[in-house]
Enzyme design. Sequence first.
Site, PDB file in Angstrom:
ATOM      1  N   SER A   1      -6.089   6.836   3.543  1.00 54.87           N
ATOM      2  CA  SER A   1      -5.357   5.636   3.772  1.00 54.87           C
ATOM      3  C   SER A   1      -5.643   4.599   4.554  1.00 54.87           C
ATOM      4  O   SER A   1      -6.278   4.911   5.877  1.00 54.87           O
ATOM      5  CB  SER A   1      -4.054   5.763   3.357  1.00 54.87           C
ATOM      6  OG  SER A   1      -3.404   6.033   4.429  1.00 54.87           O
TER       7      SER A   1
ATOM      8  N   THR B   1       0.684  -1.005  -0.188  1.00 53.59           N
ATOM      9  CA  THR B   1      -0.365   0.364   0.061  1.00 53.59           C
ATOM     10  C   THR B   1       0.916   1.158   0.547  1.00 53.59           C
ATOM     11  O   THR B   1       1.331   1.559  -1.095  1.00 53.59           O
ATOM     12  CB  THR B   1      -1.052   0.020   1.001  1.00 53.59           C
ATOM     13  OG1 THR B   1      -0.127  -0.214   2.488  1.00 53.59           O
ATOM     14  CG2 THR B   1      -1.645  -1.184   1.133  1.00 53.59           C
TER      15      THR B   1
ATOM     16  N   THR C   1       0.137  -8.669  12.727  1.00 50.71           N
ATOM     17  CA  THR C   1       0.473  -7.618  12.559  1.00 50.71           C
ATOM     18  C   THR C   1      -0.444  -8.032  11.198  1.00 50.71           C
ATOM     19  O   THR C   1       0.062  -8.489  10.067  1.00 50.71           O
ATOM     20  CB  THR C   1       2.137  -7.831  12.405  1.00 50.71           C
ATOM     21  OG1 THR C   1       1.843  -6.074  12.139  1.00 50.71           O
ATOM     22  CG2 THR C   1       2.503  -7.874  11.653  1.00 50.71           C
TER      23      THR C   1
ATOM     24  N   ASN D   1      -0.395  10.881   5.908  1.00 50.85           N
ATOM     25  CA  ASN D   1      -0.757  10.643   6.748  1.00 50.85           C
ATOM     26  C   ASN D   1      -1.955  12.050   6.685  1.00 50.85           C
ATOM     27  O   ASN D   1      -3.326  11.678   7.411  1.00 50.85           O
ATOM     28  CB  ASN D   1      -1.542   9.881   8.255  1.00 50.85           C
ATOM     29  CG  ASN D   1      -0.057   8.764   8.148  1.00 50.85           C
ATOM     30  OD1 ASN D   1      -0.267   7.069   7.581  1.00 50.85           O
ATOM     31  ND2 ASN D   1       1.074   8.398   8.498  1.00 50.85           N
TER      32      ASN D   1
END
Lengths: 386, 386
Positions: free
Chosen positions: B386, B148, B182, B381
């Site tokens: 996202s 990503t 994770t 961010n």
Amino acid sequence: MTVTGPKGFRAAGVAAGIKASGALDLALVVNDGPEQAAAGVFTRNVVKAAPVLWSQEVLRHKRLRAVVLNSGGANAATGPGGFQDTHATAEKVAELLEAGAIDVAVCSTGLIGERLPMPAVLSGVDAAVKALDTTSESALAAATAVMTTDTKPKQTLRSHDGGWSVGGFAKGAGMLAPNLATMLSVLTTDAVVDPDALDAALRAATRVTFDRLDVDGGTSTNDTVLVLASGASGVTPGLDEFTDVLTAACMDLVQQLRADSEGVTKEVDVVVRGAASEQDAINVGRTVAEDNLVKTALFGSDPNWGRVAMAVGRAQAEIDPGTLSISINGVTLFANGTTAADRSAADLSGRAIEIVIDLGVGASEATIFTTDLSHAYVEENSAYSS
Amino acid sequence: MTVTGPKGFRAAGVAAGIKASGALDLALVVNDGPEQAAAGVFTRNVVKAAPVLWSQEVLRHKRLRAVVLNSGGANAATGPGGFQDTHATAEKVAELLEAGAIDVAVCSTGLIGERLPMPAVLSGVDAAVKALDTTSESALAAATAVMTTDTKPKQTLRSHDGGWSVGGFAKGAGMLAPNLATMLSVLTTDAVVDPDALDAALRAATRVTFDRLDVDGGTSTNDTVLVLASGASGVTPGLDEFTDVLTAACMDLVQQLRADSEGVTKEVDVVVRGAASEQDAINVGRTVAEDNLVKTALFGSDPNWGRVAMAVGRAQAEIDPGTLSISINGVTLFANGTTAADRSAADLSGRAIEIVIDLGVGASEATIFTTDLSHAYVEENSAYSS
């Protein structure tokens, strides 16, 4: 007038030379009575600064004649030498006021791990005692002298029709996630309140104000909120009534602290409803308020409720994804386990943002007051030691 | 070769059209046996994505024929419709491999709260099955298709002298604070390992690797680590031996994840020693690793140990300020309750930083792997969803 708004109090703020900049850096608040009831709440951080250890000890007697505060150094993690410095400061104030050191609380704020320049502190105490006055200028000087990265002083005054009032000031701009107490704040009242009632009122007030402010999850080594009652109005209010006014004064300071916190561009209320317990609501609110992915999205005015859902899901609380709903600025974006509206329906372009999280599993609620995470926060906290 | 390094595995990565950019976005890993033992660990977030709910269910059978993964959408908080999408994806893979859907795990990553474009996903599965191969190019394509905000694929291969190996890939750059699991990672081995031993080895390995990575405190809705054993080497290693190699492979991936995490400029090991329990050491390490004031100081190359002491003091652990010591990059800055050296003695100008916190109250220890908090993190961010 603010901290000196209630009758029976004098204040001063002076430039003692603790800060290299020459700015005001030492404040003094004195209670001239006739009563000297006092209460305090302190940081829950295990690493407590010397002035916190000292002030906790003197508060056992439930009375205070004075509070001396300095910026320019936290006097935390400074060992026995640092504690002696705090003691010497209290002794100096006591000597000049003809009181006992046990009647003098001390608060410090600034960089952790540095000893204070004691000659400057002690001569500053001299100057502050000489400057003590009941004027609003004196109160403003005191509120200004405790500032660190604050850009403006924070003062409050709430008057009651019954002829008494609550005043005070606070400082704090970073390391803001108090736990039962916060940063530095001194509150005063001329109501007649016995020490145990004062303590109960302060705990009730801070529990829903200072304790609900969470800018960055950092619980300082020095967090202290003190309240002093002079009884000078001669009026004895009911405990609920007094608690309400004290809470309003604390809330006013908390809103000012948030509005001036480091790098803030958004003032965010995280409202949690439908929780199984108030503690669950607080846990969820704090987890969302401290989440960097939520905070950076808010900085970007992005109604990214998926990040809110992620943060809710990792909180210590009873949570059922099927009953959870998330609204931002009045638009329900997530409900019944799936999308309820396109995220673009929520407008986050303004400075005030309200995130309402309904857990749908109970009747308890809590609101946490927080901010976004901006470039300015990173800049302010990486560019120099504080 | 990596995920296809161990014998018995094929992989593929294709551009299915899920991402608007046209980048690789769908990966497939197939276990051709002869055995098909499998184990998995998953996010502890209560808000679990549809593919997590599905994969947890199929793992009850302790075997997998294949794992299909997509980037471009997390399929989280998407309700029953999202779960049907996951099911349909598994069905499609199963049909083409002549297996049961119950033998196919699904992983998704990307924006939370959006449905996947299923025509693209299903045609992508078709293309991926056709592209399956044992080559390193196929493995690289699979590792690339799960990315990503990652800037590079993360792959590992650890070979044992005994004739077997462990390979795999991982993705993840933000929302990195797994709890028992994770982000997304698929590990493969050609050792002969029964499913229960595989599960035990995976839990032991992730506990000291993926679980110790904490970039921003965010535990994703989609975190998944899967391990597949083909038995194709014919060698049955001892459980300890296998766990060691699996742990080394996981640690290799964790270090790559940290090095490529969002906005990273410092790779920071928070080493906690002398704790009363391992959980205390983990709690202290995570609190320090997640503290924004510590993280911004590190970004500024500032050895501000006072902020570390503040964070330690607010952690859930047995802490005695008098026995606490803090060293940064080999220089002890705080010990015995006070300053041990001037902060300027510690050089933080490099990319690697080691903070050693000795609590001095016990014999347990843990290391948390983290990063700084930089302008680039905020930029990445806040600039887009996202």
